[in-house]
Motif scaffolding. Structure first.
Motif, PDB file in Angstrom:
ATOM      1  N   ILE A 270       0.845  -1.196   0.000  1.00 54.73           N
ATOM      2  CA  ILE A 270       0.000   0.000   0.000  1.00 54.73           C
ATOM      3  C   ILE A 270       0.879   1.244   0.000  1.00 54.73           C
ATOM      4  O   ILE A 270       2.049   1.187   0.403  1.00 54.73           O
ATOM      5  CB  ILE A 270      -0.938   0.022   1.219  1.00 54.73           C
ATOM      6  N   PRO A 271       0.368   2.407  -0.442  1.00 53.74           N
ATOM      7  CA  PRO A 271       1.163   3.635  -0.392  1.00 53.74           C
ATOM      8  C   PRO A 271       1.471   4.034   1.049  1.00 53.74           C
ATOM      9  O   PRO A 271       0.574   4.078   1.900  1.00 53.74           O
ATOM     10  CB  PRO A 271       0.255   4.673  -1.060  1.00 53.74           C
ATOM     11  N   VAL A 272       2.740   4.312   1.323  1.00 57.33           N
ATOM     12  CA  VAL A 272       3.179   4.726   2.656  1.00 57.33           C
ATOM     13  C   VAL A 272       3.785   6.126   2.547  1.00 57.33           C
ATOM     14  O   VAL A 272       4.770   6.342   1.827  1.00 57.33           O
ATOM     15  CB  VAL A 272       4.217   3.745   3.244  1.00 57.33           C
ATOM     16  N   PHE A 273       3.192   7.071   3.250  1.00 57.99           N
ATOM     17  CA  PHE A 273       3.664   8.454   3.280  1.00 57.99           C
ATOM     18  C   PHE A 273       4.255   8.737   4.662  1.00 57.99           C
ATOM     19  O   PHE A 273       3.966   8.038   5.628  1.00 57.99           O
ATOM     20  CB  PHE A 273       2.512   9.418   3.002  1.00 57.99           C
ATOM     21  N   ARG A 274       5.090   9.781   4.757  1.00 64.02           N
ATOM     22  CA  ARG A 274       5.658  10.117   6.060  1.00 64.02           C
ATOM     23  C   ARG A 274       5.822  11.622   6.191  1.00 64.02           C
ATOM     24  O   ARG A 274       5.992  12.342   5.209  1.00 64.02           O
ATOM     25  CB  ARG A 274       6.979   9.402   6.307  1.00 64.02           C
ATOM     26  N   LEU A 275       5.764  12.085   7.423  1.00 63.81           N
ATOM     27  CA  LEU A 275       6.072  13.474   7.746  1.00 63.81           C
ATOM     28  C   LEU A 275       7.437  13.490   8.404  1.00 63.81           C
ATOM     29  O   LEU A 275       7.606  12.965   9.517  1.00 63.81           O
ATOM     30  CB  LEU A 275       5.021  14.078   8.690  1.00 63.81           C
ATOM     31  N   LEU A 276       8.411  14.060   7.716  1.00 61.59           N
ATOM     32  CA  LEU A 276       9.757  14.104   8.259  1.00 61.59           C
ATOM     33  C   LEU A 276       9.846  15.156   9.363  1.00 61.59           C
ATOM     34  O   LEU A 276       9.124  16.156   9.338  1.00 61.59           O
ATOM     35  CB  LEU A 276      10.750  14.430   7.145  1.00 61.59           C
ATOM     36  N   PRO A 277      10.726  14.957  10.335  1.00 58.94           N
ATOM     37  CA  PRO A 277      10.869  15.922  11.422  1.00 58.94           C
ATOM     38  C   PRO A 277      11.152  17.326  10.901  1.00 58.94           C
ATOM     39  O   PRO A 277      11.979  17.525  10.004  1.00 58.94           O
ATOM     40  CB  PRO A 277      12.063  15.373  12.213  1.00 58.94           C
ATOM     41  N   GLY A 278      10.425  18.289  11.453  1.00 62.36           N
ATOM     42  CA  GLY A 278      10.665  19.696  11.142  1.00 62.36           C
ATOM     43  C   GLY A 278       9.987  20.220   9.900  1.00 62.36           C
ATOM     44  O   GLY A 278      10.115  21.398   9.581  1.00 62.36           O
ATOM     45  N   LEU A 279       9.226  19.375   9.174  1.00 64.03           N
ATOM     46  CA  LEU A 279       8.635  19.804   7.914  1.00 64.03           C
ATOM     47  C   LEU A 279       7.114  19.760   7.964  1.00 64.03           C
ATOM     48  O   LEU A 279       6.529  18.756   8.379  1.00 64.03           O
ATOM     49  CB  LEU A 279       9.124  18.916   6.764  1.00 64.03           C
ATOM     50  N   THR A 280       6.478  20.855   7.519  1.00 56.69           N
ATOM     51  CA  THR A 280       5.039  20.872   7.316  1.00 56.69           C
ATOM     52  C   THR A 280       4.751  20.355   5.910  1.00 56.69           C
ATOM     53  O   THR A 280       5.409  20.754   4.952  1.00 56.69           O
ATOM     54  CB  THR A 280       4.478  22.298   7.451  1.00 56.69           C
ATOM     55  N   VAL A 281       3.790  19.448   5.789  1.00 58.84           N
ATOM     56  CA  VAL A 281       3.440  18.883   4.485  1.00 58.84           C
ATOM     57  C   VAL A 281       1.985  19.203   4.186  1.00 58.84           C
ATOM     58  O   VAL A 281       1.099  18.875   4.975  1.00 58.84           O
ATOM     59  CB  VAL A 281       3.654  17.355   4.449  1.00 58.84           C
ATOM     60  N   LYS A 282       1.754  19.854   3.056  1.00 56.31           N
ATOM     61  CA  LYS A 282       0.400  20.171   2.630  1.00 56.31           C
ATOM     62  C   LYS A 282      -0.070  19.132   1.612  1.00 56.31           C
ATOM     63  O   LYS A 282       0.667  18.774   0.706  1.00 56.31           O
ATOM     64  CB  LYS A 282       0.348  21.584   2.057  1.00 56.31           C
ATOM     65  N   ASP A 283      -1.291  18.667   1.790  1.00 57.52           N
ATOM     66  CA  ASP A 283      -1.882  17.645   0.936  1.00 57.52           C
ATOM     67  C   ASP A 283      -0.945  16.438   0.825  1.00 57.52           C
ATOM     68  O   ASP A 283      -0.428  16.100  -0.239  1.00 57.52           O
ATOM     69  CB  ASP A 283      -2.201  18.215  -0.443  1.00 57.52           C
TER      70      ASP A 283
END
Length: 292
Positions: A270-283
């Protein structure tokens, strides 16, 4: 349902996720209004997982910008005393926020955010307490629909109409709930089936290392390790996974390599996304998954 999910999640510093089309904010860490700007005004409901400061300090500015009569509705773990204290302070500090609703919630409650959308709190294992004390929660966002009962599905419309006239519409339909979004909050993995059949799962993964490599302090609140999350995912049905709350001790390269290695180890496709430390992710879901 296509969802636009934006967020920031770095362990110790701040965590928040906006489910834009639903008007829902999961946790409210520092910096959320600065990142969202006018989009923060779309927030009608806020679901706070627990009272750690990195999950709630964004409430002050959010309420200052967004408060109106009856909204936003801020839902928090029933036995956490931090939120009544915060409510009392804010009403004195900024009288313009008096319209905000503060709502203590617990497992068994249902918070209806739309006619066909309900949020269900789930006790988790982040804070060690007596089983009757609720200080930390996960949440499921459920879409609710009425469907014709299976035993009646093959009947002609005229027959269904007659049953409705004789016994009422409720005799012909049944409620069906679909888990659109699961949100773990901070918690170790304790129940492998908790998130089964989730459309989107947002799960924390504070530590990359195995249990033997991470010094666990007994009295501290508990978090997930990436491998236990990925092992859980391999055993249940989840359509898309978003990982966050990584410790800032890890580099982007370490995080991505670990995710890819574990996707291979556990045959996760399945698709796996991540939020890396210190970064804002939009959409978040519009980007490329780590394991593409």
């Amino acid at each position: 349902m296509k969802l636009t999910i934006s967020g920031y999640s770095t362990a110790l510093f701040a965590t928040w996720y906006l489910l834009e089309e639903l008007g829902i904010l999961m946790d409210a860490g520092d910096g959320l209004t600065a990142a969202l700007l006018q989009k923060s005004r779309k927030i009608n409901y806020v679901f706070i997982s627990h009272a750690d400061r990195d999950h709630l300090t964004g409430l002050l500015q959010l309420n200052q910008l967004n408060a109106r009569e009856g909204f936003p509705v801020i839902c928090y773990p029933r036995d956490s005393k931090s939120f009544p204290a915060m409510e009392e302070f804010l009403k004195k500090f900024d009288p313009n926020t008096t319209g905000v609703q503060w709502k203590a919630v617990a497992p068994g409650d249902e918070i209806w955010v739309k006619e066909d959308l309900v949020v269900v709190p789930i006790r988790n294992e982040h804070v060690t307490t007596d089983k009757n004390i609720i200080r930390s929660l996960s949440y499921k966002v459920m879409q609710v629909k009425q469907k014709v009962k299976p035993e009646l599905a093959g009947l002609p419309a005229s027959a269904l109409k007659q049953i409705i006239m004789d016994k009422g519409k409720e005799s012909t339909t049944m409620e069906v709930r679909t888990n659109l979004v699961g949100y773990s909050g901070d918690t170790p993995v304790a129940d492998l089936q908790r998130w089964d059949q989730s459309g989107i799962l947002i799960h924390e993964a504070t530590f990359l290392a195995s249990e033997g490599d991470v010094k666990m302090i007994a009295h501290k609140n508990k978090h997930s390790k990436l491998e236990e999350v990925m092992e859980m995912i391999s055993q249940i049905s989840v359509q898309q996974l978003i990982l966050g709350h990584f410790s800032s001790r890890y580099s982007a390269e370490q995080i991505d390599r670990s995710i890819k290695d574990l996707c291979g180890k556990y045959a996760i496709n399945i698709p796996v996304f991540r939020l890396l430390p210190g970064l804002t992710v939009k959409d978040i879901l519009s980007g490329d998954p780590v394991n593409k």
